[in-house]
Design a protein around this motif. Structure first.
Motif, PDB file in Angstrom:
ATOM      1  N   LYS A   6       0.853  -1.189   0.000  1.00 30.77           N
ATOM      2  CA  LYS A   6       0.000   0.000   0.000  1.00 30.77           C
ATOM      3  C   LYS A   6       0.889   1.240   0.000  1.00 30.77           C
ATOM      4  N   VAL A   7       0.281   2.381  -0.343  1.00 29.48           N
ATOM      5  CA  VAL A   7       0.995   3.649  -0.407  1.00 29.48           C
ATOM      6  C   VAL A   7       0.493   4.542   0.715  1.00 29.48           C
ATOM      7  N   VAL A   8       1.433   5.066   1.517  1.00 32.10           N
ATOM      8  CA  VAL A   8       1.036   5.827   2.707  1.00 32.10           C
ATOM      9  C   VAL A   8       1.696   7.209   2.724  1.00 32.10           C
ATOM     10  N   ASP A   9       1.098   8.100   3.532  1.00 34.66           N
ATOM     11  CA  ASP A   9       1.669   9.436   3.702  1.00 34.66           C
ATOM     12  C   ASP A   9       2.661   9.438   4.866  1.00 34.66           C
ATOM     13  N   GLU A  10       3.128  10.622   5.262  1.00 29.72           N
ATOM     14  CA  GLU A  10       4.132  10.739   6.310  1.00 29.72           C
ATOM     15  C   GLU A  10       3.644  10.212   7.663  1.00 29.72           C
ATOM     16  N   LEU A  11       2.329  10.145   7.845  1.00 25.66           N
ATOM     17  CA  LEU A  11       1.749   9.665   9.113  1.00 25.66           C
ATOM     18  C   LEU A  11       1.425   8.174   9.067  1.00 25.66           C
ATOM     19  N   GLY A  12       1.713   7.536   7.926  1.00 21.96           N
ATOM     20  CA  GLY A  12       1.436   6.110   7.791  1.00 21.96           C
ATOM     21  C   GLY A  12       0.017   5.805   7.358  1.00 21.96           C
ATOM     22  N   GLU A  13      -0.739   6.855   6.963  1.00 22.96           N
ATOM     23  CA  GLU A  13      -2.117   6.661   6.508  1.00 22.96           C
ATOM     24  C   GLU A  13      -2.145   6.409   5.009  1.00 22.96           C
ATOM     25  N   ASN A  61       7.039 -12.794   3.675  1.00 24.20           N
ATOM     26  CA  ASN A  61       8.355 -12.611   3.070  1.00 24.20           C
ATOM     27  C   ASN A  61       9.174 -11.516   3.731  1.00 24.20           C
ATOM     28  N   VAL A  62       8.577 -10.738   4.636  1.00 23.11           N
ATOM     29  CA  VAL A  62       9.273  -9.604   5.241  1.00 23.11           C
ATOM     30  C   VAL A  62      10.244 -10.083   6.318  1.00 23.11           C
ATOM     31  N   MET A  63      11.468  -9.594   6.236  1.00 27.07           N
ATOM     32  CA  MET A  63      12.548  -9.989   7.152  1.00 27.07           C
ATOM     33  C   MET A  63      12.145  -9.844   8.615  1.00 27.07           C
ATOM     34  N   LYS A  64      12.897 -10.526   9.476  1.00 28.85           N
ATOM     35  CA  LYS A  64      12.612 -10.338  10.900  1.00 28.85           C
ATOM     36  C   LYS A  64      13.419  -9.181  11.489  1.00 28.85           C
ATOM     37  N   GLY A  65      14.353  -8.623  10.713  1.00 31.27           N
ATOM     38  CA  GLY A  65      15.070  -7.445  11.181  1.00 31.27           C
ATOM     39  C   GLY A  65      16.481  -7.389  10.633  1.00 31.27           C
ATOM     40  N   TYR A  66      17.188  -6.311  10.992  1.00 31.95           N
ATOM     41  CA  TYR A  66      18.598  -6.161  10.635  1.00 31.95           C
ATOM     42  C   TYR A  66      19.464  -6.760  11.732  1.00 31.95           C
ATOM     43  N   THR A  73      12.428   0.707  10.385  1.00 32.84           N
ATOM     44  CA  THR A  73      12.070   0.165   9.070  1.00 32.84           C
ATOM     45  C   THR A  73      10.786  -0.656   9.106  1.00 32.84           C
ATOM     46  N   ILE A  74      10.587  -1.420  10.172  1.00 32.12           N
ATOM     47  CA  ILE A  74       9.368  -2.225  10.310  1.00 32.12           C
ATOM     48  C   ILE A  74       8.515  -1.627  11.423  1.00 32.12           C
ATOM     49  N   ARG A  75       7.363  -1.093  11.035  1.00 36.21           N
ATOM     50  CA  ARG A  75       6.475  -0.441  11.995  1.00 36.21           C
ATOM     51  C   ARG A  75       5.088  -1.057  11.910  1.00 36.21           C
ATOM     52  N   GLU A  76       4.646  -1.577  13.048  1.00 34.32           N
ATOM     53  CA  GLU A  76       3.330  -2.223  13.147  1.00 34.32           C
ATOM     54  C   GLU A  76       3.144  -3.292  12.066  1.00 34.32           C
ATOM     55  N   GLY A  77       4.230  -4.035  11.818  1.00 31.10           N
ATOM     56  CA  GLY A  77       4.174  -5.142  10.859  1.00 31.10           C
ATOM     57  C   GLY A  77       4.402  -4.756   9.419  1.00 31.10           C
ATOM     58  N   TRP A  78       4.506  -3.446   9.135  1.00 30.19           N
ATOM     59  CA  TRP A  78       4.704  -2.979   7.764  1.00 30.19           C
ATOM     60  C   TRP A  78       6.162  -2.602   7.530  1.00 30.19           C
ATOM     61  N   LEU A  79       6.715  -3.074   6.420  1.00 30.58           N
ATOM     62  CA  LEU A  79       8.079  -2.726   6.013  1.00 30.58           C
ATOM     63  C   LEU A  79       8.035  -1.451   5.184  1.00 30.58           C
TER      64      LEU A  79
END
Length: 512
Positions: free
Chosen positions: A347-354, A370-375, A385-391
């Motif tokens: 999805k495409v979000v703005d600066e607030l994540g909406e 497929n999203v990594m578990k972290g660096y 980089t990963i916020r509330e499950g979103w990369l």
């Protein structure tokens, strides 16, 4: 299920089918499965096991496949590394990655002789022989050196496999480091398996496919699309040691290749040198482009010359990598990276994540198995980089009313001219439409009046083409603030080993 288990299943189902072809030699699934099991057995007998880190520095060779699948089979974590990195670049990754064993080529031995003192945790160097002379006794690493081939031969087919959790780290992929030090993206067994499986299904890979692996295997694009995904469904991998247009044409013709995957610069080279090879791709059912946005002019010209369809997709190391592809069951949209693949949300979000409305530009974010578990060892970077499950990808994009996504540009590449946003790709698309332009890259440069100025670097096939002519051409197709204030001609644009244009180098050039 993980990719190593899946290989075993495929070998049972079609043991005599070629798994890969390298330098004219075929290796069956049964032979590959045997080599993987024996290498895993040898590693285990040498004290390697679950959680140990093993670096893979062998380029596009069978050693890569055997080494990776063998290490994964005992639960070790694989760290693929670019073989042409300098001692400093390679040393940083090996030290930061806490590597215990290294699989490498005899050609690179001298590098490791210089590096060994800074790698106290490395216990073994598994040397894959290419025919280069080796002083096994005289080398400063002699007590740590082991022949890769003999290590495989000494192994047993009787291997007790450890219990692996799908959330165990399978691979750590270090980002290219175009901005600062490389970061290690930790990909789990679930990440790798899900993406390889979903890509294979989405691209309709079958056992009849023969996939050209010309991209570097250490790069996640090749790792998933040209290696793991074909092995999922019993396809055959056609290994190209190093990309060259002639080698790709020869292999495509010799083995009736059905799939080719590459980055835009590869397609550009094939287009520029392929006028005598227009029938070479007659068996290709699908060309895949990724790694960077493909100019529409290049896509159109390539498809017309070779009579093939290019399906552009999108991915990043942190997502194993694929998140989008143009669907095969309906006409693809030139300039689009396609729609979300199965099991992955974009999805495409703005600066607030909406989430923004269709047609509006924002940051592309991704969620899925497929999203990594972290660096690796970077919890703060991971949290950013990963916020509330979103990369958060760092790529600016928009989505149309039919769910097709379009990459506008990298967030950090956007140029701010007098308060107006200029996306380099928009300017590049216009320049690519000029008949005399073969390659182009646009960057921003500091400007005392406007904040930033648009600078373009161009490779041309016409020595008489002038800067004034191109600026005038841009003025006919772009708003005034988007027109380059300077155009510099180059013989070749700087690129990394995957063919991606290095904008960082060009930025440094304009501020010197």
């Amino acid at each position: 299920m993980n990719i190593s288990q899946k290989l075993s299943m495929t070998a049972m189902e079609q043991p005599t089918k070629p798994a890969y072809i390298f330098q004219g030699n075929e290796t069956s699934y049964q032979e590959l499965e045997g080599a993987v099991t024996k290498f895993a057995s040898s590693l285990k007998s040498l004290g390697y096991g679950k959680g140990d880190h093993i670096a893979l520095i062998v380029g596009n060779t069978p050693h890569f496949i055997i080494g990776m699948y063998g290490a994964l089979r005992i639960g070790a974590t694989v760290i693929p590394v670019n073989p042409i990195y300098t001692v400093d670049e390679m040393g940083y990754i090996l030290k930061n990655g806490d590597v215990k064993g290294i699989i490498t080529l005899d050609l690179l031995l001298e590098k490791f002789e210089h590096m060994d003192a800074m790698l106290p945790d490395v216990q073994d160097y598994f040397i894959a022989e290419t025919g280069a002379p080796i002083d096994w006794e005289g080398s400063s690493l002699s007590r740590k050196m082991k022949s890769f081939t003999k290590t495989v031969e000494r192994g047993s087919l009787d291997l007790e496999r450890p219990e692996l959790d799908e959330e165990d780290t399978a691979v750590i992929l270090y980002t290219s480091g175009t901005t600062g030090k490389p970061k290690g993206a930790m990909l789990t067994h679930k990440n790798l398996y899900s993406n390889a499986s979903d890509v294979a299904d989405y691209l309709q890979y079958t056992e009849n496919d023969r996939v050209i692996a010309a991209l570097p295997m250490f790069h996640v694009f090749c790792l998933t699309v040209s290696l793991n995904a074909p092995l999922m469904n019993g396809g055959t991998i056609l290994i190209v040691p190093k990309f060259s247009p002639q080698d790709v044409f020869n292999i495509a013709a010799s083995y009736k290749a059905t799939v080719f995957a590459g980055v835009p610069t590869m397609y550009n080279y094939l287009l520029q040198t392929g006028k005598e090879h227009v029938d070479t791709f007659k068996d290709i059912r699908l060309c895949i482009s990724g790694g960077a946005s493909m100019p529409v002019a290049l896509l159109t010209a390539f498809e017309k010359q070779f009579n093939v369809i290019i399906s552009e997709g999108y991915g990043l190391s942190e997502a194993s990598p694929v998140t989008c592809f143009n669907p095969l069951d309906r006409p693809r949209k030139p300039g689009s990276i396609g729609t979300s693949i199965l099991n992955v949300e974009n999805k495409v979000v703005d600066e607030l994540g909406e989430e923004v409305n269709p047609g509006e530009v924002g940051e592309l974010v991704v969620r899925g198995p497929n999203v990594m578990k972290g660096y690796y060892k970077l919890p703060e970077e991971t949290a950013m980089t990963i916020r509330e499950g979103w990369l958060y990808t760092g790529d600016m994009a928009r989505m149309d009313d039919e769910g097709y996504f379009y990459i506008v540009d990298r967030k950090k590449d956007m140029i701010l001219v007098g308060g107006y946003n200029v996306y380099p790709r928009e300017v590049e698309e216009v320049l690519y439409q000029h008949d005399d332009v073969t390659e182009v890259a646009v960057v921003g440069a500091p400007d005392p009046d406007l904040g930033e100025a648009v600078i373009s670097f161009v490779v041309s096939n016409n020595a008489s083409l002038t800067e004034e002519e191109l600026v005038r051409y841009c003025g006919e197709h772009l708003a005034k603030y988007k027109v380059p204030s300077k155009i510099e001609f180059m013989e070749e644009l700087p690129k990394n080993t995957t063919g991606k244009i290095l904008r960082k180098n060009l930025r440094e050039k304009v501020v010197q």
